[in-house]
Scaffold this active site. Structure first.
Site, PDB file in Angstrom:
ATOM      1  N   LYS A 198     -18.355  74.215 -56.082  1.00 36.10           N
ATOM      2  CA  LYS A 198     -18.279  72.936 -56.796  1.00 36.10           C
ATOM      3  C   LYS A 198     -17.029  72.202 -56.335  1.00 36.10           C
ATOM      4  CE  LYS A 198     -20.899  71.792 -60.083  1.00 36.10           C
ATOM      5  NZ  LYS A 198     -22.282  71.312 -59.861  1.00 36.10           N
TER       6      LYS A 198
ATOM      7  N   GLN B   1       9.748  62.783 -34.833  1.00 34.22           N
ATOM      8  CA  GLN B   1       9.697  64.193 -34.454  1.00 34.22           C
ATOM      9  C   GLN B   1      10.964  64.951 -34.902  1.00 34.22           C
ATOM     10  OE1 GLN B   1       8.668  61.642 -32.601  1.00 34.22           O
ATOM     11  NE2 GLN B   1       7.141  62.231 -31.063  1.00 34.22           N
TER      12      GLN B   1
ATOM     13  N   THR C 247     -23.376  76.611 -58.820  1.00 35.55           N
ATOM     14  CA  THR C 247     -22.112  75.846 -58.793  1.00 35.55           C
ATOM     15  C   THR C 247     -21.798  75.323 -60.187  1.00 35.55           C
ATOM     16  OG1 THR C 247     -23.183  73.739 -58.233  1.00 35.55           O
ATOM     17  CG2 THR C 247     -22.533  75.181 -56.403  1.00 35.55           C
ATOM     18  N   ASP C 248     -22.849  75.119 -60.995  1.00 37.46           N
ATOM     19  CA  ASP C 248     -22.608  74.686 -62.375  1.00 37.46           C
ATOM     20  C   ASP C 248     -21.861  75.780 -63.150  1.00 37.46           C
ATOM     21  OD1 ASP C 248     -23.843  74.430 -65.446  1.00 37.46           O
ATOM     22  OD2 ASP C 248     -23.360  72.529 -64.450  1.00 37.46           O
TER      23      ASP C 248
ATOM     24  N   HIS D 142       4.056  51.178 -38.595  1.00 38.55           N
ATOM     25  CA  HIS D 142       4.901  50.228 -37.864  1.00 38.55           C
ATOM     26  C   HIS D 142       5.087  48.898 -38.587  1.00 38.55           C
ATOM     27  CE1 HIS D 142       4.494  53.117 -34.677  1.00 38.55           C
ATOM     28  NE2 HIS D 142       3.183  52.931 -34.594  1.00 38.55           N
TER      29      HIS D 142
ATOM     30  N   ARG E 174      15.521  50.273 -36.458  1.00 39.56           N
ATOM     31  CA  ARG E 174      14.149  49.869 -36.791  1.00 39.56           C
ATOM     32  C   ARG E 174      13.813  50.318 -38.212  1.00 39.56           C
ATOM     33  NH1 ARG E 174      10.060  54.235 -33.726  1.00 39.56           N
ATOM     34  NH2 ARG E 174      10.948  56.083 -34.740  1.00 39.56           N
TER      35      ARG E 174
END
Ligand SMILES: O=c1[nH]c(=O)c2nn[nH]c2[nH]1
Length: 295
Positions: A10, A228, A57-58, A256, A176
Site C-alpha cells: 500500500k 561539489q 494491501t487493505d 540558476h 554568484r
C-alpha cells in the site's frame, strides 16, 4: 516467462497521530505518509492467480493504523523498523518488508510570544524521511533523509577554473547566487534486528538535527568554490558527527539566477558588480550528486 522480482503493498497511507499531555494540556502532532511493500514467496499470486499468498494491501493499511496506535510513531526510523519487522514475523512466507515514511512539518504556532498548546502551521514543505528495509535473516537497513529544504545565498558562491574549450560560454564568477533544494540522506550501519534499533533510539533524532544544522551552517558560512566542494564539506562533517552512519549522500540542484544585461536601456548598469536584478531560472538546472563514505 517467470517472475524475476516482485514486491507489492500500500502506498500513500496518510497517518496523523496526536499526543495529549494531560498534565500540561500541551498537544503534539505527527503527520506522515507511509508506503509498505512486501517481498517473499508470492510469485504464484502473479503466475497462477493464487491469492492465498496475498496479504491484502487493505490489510496492510489497517496494520499501519493499528501499529501507529500501539507504538511510538517517532522517530520514523523506529516506527519503520517496527512496521517492517511486524510483517516478516507475522507472515512466514513474507521475507522482506520495505517501509518508506515521509514526515511532514507541523511547526508549533507562537501566539503573543508563547508556544501555543495545540496549534501548528506548515512552515515549510521540507520533509524528514526514512527508507527502512527489513530482511529476514539479514537485518534492518535504514536510510534517513531530509528533502525539500530550499535555501539561497546572495553571495559567497564562486565558480571558476573549470574546463574552457570550444564548447564553453559560461563566464567565471567569484560572486554568484547559490540556491538549491537540499536532498541529503545518511545510511546507517546495518542493524541486526529491532532490538538493535531500539538500543539507539536517541541517535536518530540527534543525527537528523546534526545533518540539518551542518547543512545549513556550511551552506551559509562556506565561501563555496562549487556545489561539489560544499556538499563534500557537509557530508564529511555529518560522518564525523554520527559514528553509526556508514555513508552520506547529497543530491543538489543548482538553481540558476542569471544576470539581466540592461545596458541597452540608456546604458543601465546591471551586470557584474552592478548586478542587482536577476532572472531566476526554472530550467535547465545543474544537478550535483555525491556519496561520501569513511576513508
Ligand atoms: O557549482 C557548480 N558546479 C558545476 O559543476 C557547474 N557547472 N556549471 N555551473 C556550475 N556550478
Amino acid at each position: 516467462s517467470q517472475v524475476a522480482a516482485a514486491r507489492y503493498g500500500k502506498d500513500n497511507v496518510r497517518v496523523y497521530k496526536v499526543h495529549r499531555d494531560e498534565s500540561t494540556g500541551i498537544q503534539t502532532v505527527v503527520e506522515m505518509t507511509v508506503r509498505v511493500l512486501l517481498e517473499g514467496d508470492i510469485e504464484t499470486s502473479y503466475t497462477k492467480a493464487d491469492n492465498s499468498v496475498v496479504v491484502a494491501t487493505d490489510s496492510m493499511k489497517n496494520t499501519i493504523y493499528i501499529l501507529a496506535k500501539q507504538v511510538p510513531v517517532t522517530p520514523p526510523e523506529l516506527f519503520g523498523s517496527i512496521v517492517g519487522t511486524h510483517f516478516i514475523e507475522k507472515y512466514k512466507h513474507i521475507h522482506a518488508a520495505h517501509v518508506d515514511i515521509i514526515t511532514h512539518r507541523w511547526a508549533r504556532l507562537t501566539i503573543d510570544g508563547k508556544p501555543h498548546p495545540h496549534s501548528f502551521f506548515r512552515d515549510s514543505q521540507e520533509t524528514r524521511n526514512v527508507q527502512v528495509d527489513v530482511t529476514e535473516g539479514v537485518g534492518i537497513d535504514i536510510k534517513s533523509s531530509i528533502s525539500g529544504l530550499t535555501v539561497l545565498k546572495s553571495t559567497n558562491s564562486q565558480f571558476w577554473g573549470f574546463v574552457r574549450d570550444e564548447y564553453t560560454t559560461l563566464k567565471e564568477t567569484w560572486d554568484r547566487i547559490f540556491s538549491t533544494d537540499v536532498e541529503a540522506s545518511w545510511k546507517w550501519k546495518r542493524f541486526n534486528g529491532l532490538d538493535a534499533v531500539k538500543a539507539v533510539i536517541p541517535k536518530f533524532d540527534e543525527a537528523w538535527t546534526a545533518a540539518r544544522d551542518i547543512t545549513l551552517k556550511t551552506f551559509a558560512e562556506d565561501n563555496s568554490a562549487s556545489v561539489q566542494n560544499t556538499m563534500y564539506k557537509m557530508a564529511d562533517q555529518i560522518l564525523a558527527a554520527a559514528p553509526l552512519v556508514e555513508s552520506v549522500e547529497y543530491s543538489l540542484p543548482n538553481k540558476h539566477y542569471f544576470e539581466v544585461d540592461l545596458s541597452w536601456h540608456k546604458g543601465l548598469k546591471n551586470t557584474g558588480k552592478d548586478a542587482e536584478v536577476y532572472a531566476p531560472q526554472t530550467n535547465p538546472n545543474g544537478l550535483i550528486k555525491c556519496t561520501v563514505c569513511r576513508a
